[in-house]
Design an enzyme around this catalytic site. Structure first.
Site, PDB file in Angstrom:
ATOM      1  N   ASN A  91       3.037   1.896 -21.531  1.00 45.67           N
ATOM      2  CA  ASN A  91       2.667   0.594 -20.986  1.00 45.67           C
ATOM      3  C   ASN A  91       1.522  -0.121 -21.703  1.00 45.67           C
ATOM      4  O   ASN A  91       1.434  -1.349 -21.661  1.00 45.67           O
ATOM      5  CB  ASN A  91       2.306   0.802 -19.498  1.00 45.67           C
ATOM      6  CG  ASN A  91       1.487  -0.331 -18.925  1.00 45.67           C
ATOM      7  OD1 ASN A  91       2.021  -1.381 -18.588  1.00 45.67           O
ATOM      8  ND2 ASN A  91       0.170  -0.148 -18.832  1.00 45.67           N
ATOM      9  N   SER A 143       8.492  -7.415 -22.492  1.00 51.54           N
ATOM     10  CA  SER A 143       8.054  -8.641 -21.817  1.00 51.54           C
ATOM     11  C   SER A 143       9.179  -9.663 -21.935  1.00 51.54           C
ATOM     12  O   SER A 143      10.025  -9.543 -22.835  1.00 51.54           O
ATOM     13  CB  SER A 143       6.798  -9.190 -22.520  1.00 51.54           C
ATOM     14  OG  SER A 143       6.491 -10.494 -22.075  1.00 51.54           O
ATOM     15  N   TYR A 156       2.173 -11.582 -30.457  1.00 46.78           N
ATOM     16  CA  TYR A 156       2.531 -10.859 -29.224  1.00 46.78           C
ATOM     17  C   TYR A 156       4.055 -10.823 -29.068  1.00 46.78           C
ATOM     18  O   TYR A 156       4.645  -9.777 -28.791  1.00 46.78           O
ATOM     19  CB  TYR A 156       1.872 -11.566 -28.030  1.00 46.78           C
ATOM     20  CG  TYR A 156       2.116 -10.905 -26.694  1.00 46.78           C
ATOM     21  CD1 TYR A 156       1.490  -9.711 -26.350  1.00 46.78           C
ATOM     22  CD2 TYR A 156       2.979 -11.491 -25.754  1.00 46.78           C
ATOM     23  CE1 TYR A 156       1.711  -9.113 -25.114  1.00 46.78           C
ATOM     24  CE2 TYR A 156       3.204 -10.899 -24.519  1.00 46.78           C
ATOM     25  CZ  TYR A 156       2.568  -9.714 -24.194  1.00 46.78           C
ATOM     26  OH  TYR A 156       2.787  -9.123 -22.970  1.00 46.78           O
ATOM     27  N   ALA A 158       6.354 -11.117 -31.343  1.00 46.25           N
ATOM     28  CA  ALA A 158       6.973 -10.250 -32.359  1.00 46.25           C
ATOM     29  C   ALA A 158       6.846  -8.784 -31.939  1.00 46.25           C
ATOM     30  O   ALA A 158       7.784  -7.990 -32.075  1.00 46.25           O
ATOM     31  CB  ALA A 158       6.312 -10.481 -33.719  1.00 46.25           C
TER      32      ALA A 158
HETATM   33  P1  NAD Z   1      -4.306  -5.283 -18.657  1.00 41.14           P
HETATM   34  O1  NAD Z   1      -5.098  -5.822 -19.802  1.00 41.14           O
HETATM   35  O2  NAD Z   1      -4.674  -5.677 -17.289  1.00 41.14           O
HETATM   36  O3  NAD Z   1      -4.240  -3.685 -18.770  1.00 41.14           O
HETATM   37  C1  NAD Z   1      -3.913  -3.069 -19.991  1.00 41.14           C
HETATM   38  C2  NAD Z   1      -4.548  -1.698 -20.056  1.00 41.14           C
HETATM   39  O4  NAD Z   1      -4.221  -1.146 -21.348  1.00 41.14           O
HETATM   40  C3  NAD Z   1      -6.078  -1.741 -19.970  1.00 41.14           C
HETATM   41  O5  NAD Z   1      -6.539  -0.773 -19.060  1.00 41.14           O
HETATM   42  C4  NAD Z   1      -6.529  -1.433 -21.393  1.00 41.14           C
HETATM   43  O6  NAD Z   1      -7.770  -0.760 -21.481  1.00 41.14           O
HETATM   44  C5  NAD Z   1      -5.384  -0.575 -21.908  1.00 41.14           C
HETATM   45  N1  NAD Z   1      -5.322  -0.577 -23.373  1.00 41.14           N
HETATM   46  C6  NAD Z   1      -5.484  -1.635 -24.220  1.00 41.14           C
HETATM   47  N2  NAD Z   1      -5.409  -1.228 -25.490  1.00 41.14           N
HETATM   48  C7  NAD Z   1      -5.200   0.110 -25.473  1.00 41.14           C
HETATM   49  C8  NAD Z   1      -5.064   1.098 -26.477  1.00 41.14           C
HETATM   50  N3  NAD Z   1      -5.159   0.799 -27.778  1.00 41.14           N
HETATM   51  N4  NAD Z   1      -4.835   2.380 -26.093  1.00 41.14           N
HETATM   52  C9  NAD Z   1      -4.771   2.713 -24.783  1.00 41.14           C
HETATM   53  N5  NAD Z   1      -4.914   1.827 -23.781  1.00 41.14           N
HETATM   54  C10 NAD Z   1      -5.129   0.535 -24.123  1.00 41.14           C
HETATM   55  O7  NAD Z   1      -2.786  -5.708 -18.957  1.00 41.14           O
HETATM   56  P2  NAD Z   1      -1.484  -5.743 -17.991  1.00 41.14           P
HETATM   57  O8  NAD Z   1      -1.248  -7.159 -17.647  1.00 41.14           O
HETATM   58  O9  NAD Z   1      -1.577  -4.705 -16.951  1.00 41.14           O
HETATM   59  O10 NAD Z   1      -0.394  -5.356 -19.086  1.00 41.14           O
HETATM   60  C11 NAD Z   1       0.163  -4.056 -19.194  1.00 41.14           C
HETATM   61  C12 NAD Z   1       1.380  -4.156 -20.091  1.00 41.14           C
HETATM   62  O11 NAD Z   1       2.317  -5.086 -19.523  1.00 41.14           O
HETATM   63  C13 NAD Z   1       1.088  -4.661 -21.503  1.00 41.14           C
HETATM   64  O12 NAD Z   1       1.909  -3.977 -22.431  1.00 41.14           O
HETATM   65  C14 NAD Z   1       1.482  -6.130 -21.431  1.00 41.14           C
HETATM   66  O13 NAD Z   1       1.842  -6.659 -22.678  1.00 41.14           O
HETATM   67  C15 NAD Z   1       2.675  -6.045 -20.496  1.00 41.14           C
HETATM   68  N6  NAD Z   1       3.012  -7.312 -19.841  1.00 41.14           N
HETATM   69  C16 NAD Z   1       2.097  -7.963 -19.048  1.00 41.14           C
HETATM   70  C17 NAD Z   1       2.467  -9.176 -18.449  1.00 41.14           C
HETATM   71  C18 NAD Z   1       1.517  -9.959 -17.572  1.00 41.14           C
HETATM   72  O14 NAD Z   1       1.829 -11.113 -17.233  1.00 41.14           O
HETATM   73  N7  NAD Z   1       0.380  -9.427 -17.170  1.00 41.14           N
HETATM   74  C19 NAD Z   1       3.751  -9.705 -18.672  1.00 41.14           C
HETATM   75  C20 NAD Z   1       4.650  -9.003 -19.475  1.00 41.14           C
HETATM   76  C21 NAD Z   1       4.268  -7.801 -20.056  1.00 41.14           C
END
Ligand code: NAD
Length: 251
Positions: A91, A143, A156, A158
């Site tokens: 994730n 996503s 992002y 890509a």
């Molecule tokens: P968030 O930023 O709230 O949480 C992401 C977590 O990942 C954080 O705790 C961060 O510390 C951790 N992280 C970041 N880089 C890291 C690394 N190199 N190694 C280990 N951990 C790392 O983000 P979120 O909104 O919970 O997103 C989670 C996933 O869902 C992501 O892959 C994001 O692209 C995807 N996503 C989010 C949304 C949205 O609208 N929020 C939509 C589609 C997809």
């Protein structure tokens, strides 16, 4: 709560906050031992404490998914401690806005390093272990931005498009060795990531014009789908990308 994951071990990356935390909470509530992995140690400690105080079985590993040596070590240590890694919620991810013509090479590399390379390292190392220990389930976080474009997110988009085809190819190669692989494609979900990017006024306009269900998503809207895909209820779903977007892509 159903107990679909009793006796299983799940690894959740990016579990410190947002959707990853919610996935960890849901897996644990359904009986899994959950290993929380995140690059941010303070978030990790807090997440572990919150879940333990709910009575759940969890442990933690500090991990930067973009560092293959760290991924090797973490997967190896979980495998030694737990015996099997049955479920992977791949994730962890990052996002920020940057117009295409202004993207710096370093920023392009950073985005791909965490979102795509990191996902590959964790998936490959975990799958190697699963193959030798009776199979497993992998769910990659893509996503809606992996399926359609959005301006100012070329790097992002890509990375997420790459995850969609990584997932389909993993499904072809890993199905025969007992590893079921899918992706989830969320739309707009309210988390620290999306809050850092958008202001509330923008969000209400966005919801009105783009999301037929009339609201942004909650982390639980996504973690429930991860739990479904990880469970035997999804035993014949493989190589699929499940969109969780309140109808946004129906336009
Ligand atoms: P968030 O930023 O709230 O949480 C992401 C977590 O990942 C954080 O705790 C961060 O510390 C951790 N992280 C970041 N880089 C890291 C690394 N190199 N190694 C280990 N951990 C790392 O983000 P979120 O909104 O919970 O997103 C989670 C996933 O869902 C992501 O892959 C994001 O692209 C995807 N996503 C989010 C949304 C949205 O609208 N929020 C939509 C589609 C997809």
């Amino acid at each position: 709560m159903m107990q679909r994951f009793s006796g299983r071990t799940a690894l959740v990356t990016g579990a410190g906050q947002g959707i990853g935390f919610s996935i960890a909470e849901r897996f644990a509530a359904e009986g899994a031992h959950v290993v929380l992995a995140d690059i941010q140690e303070p978030l990790l400690l807090d997440a572990e404490e919150r879940l333990k105080s709910s009575g759940y079985s969890v442990s933690r590993r500090r991990l930067d998914v973009s560092q293959p040596d760290q991924v090797d070590q973490v997967v190896e240590s979980i495998a030694q401690e737990r015996g099997t890694i049955d479920i992977l919620a791949n994730n962890a991810g990052i996002a920020w806005e940057e117009p295409f013509l202004e993207i710096k090479d370093d920023n392009w590399r950073k985005m791909l390093d965490v979102n795509l390379n990191g996902m590959f390292y964790v998936a490959q190392r975990t799958a190697r272990h699963m193959k030798d220990h009776g199979g497993g389930v992998i769910i990659n976080m893509a996503s809606t931005n992996g399926l359609v474009g959005e301006a100012k997110y070329a790097h992002y988009n890509a990375s997420k498009g790459g995850i969609v085809l990584l997932t389909r190819t993993m499904a072809l190669e890993l199905g025969p060795v007992g590893i079921r692989v899918n992706a989830v494609c969320p739309g707009y979900i309210q988390t620290p990531m999306s809050e850092a990017i958008d202001d509330p006024e923008f969000v209400s306009g966005y919801v009105k014009h783009h999301i037929p269900l009339g609201r942004v998503g909650k982390p639980q809207d996504v973690s429930g789908v991860f739990a479904f895909l990880a469970s035997d209820d999804a035993a014949f779903i493989h190589g699929e990308c499940i969109v969780v977007d309140g109808g946004q892509l129906a336009f």
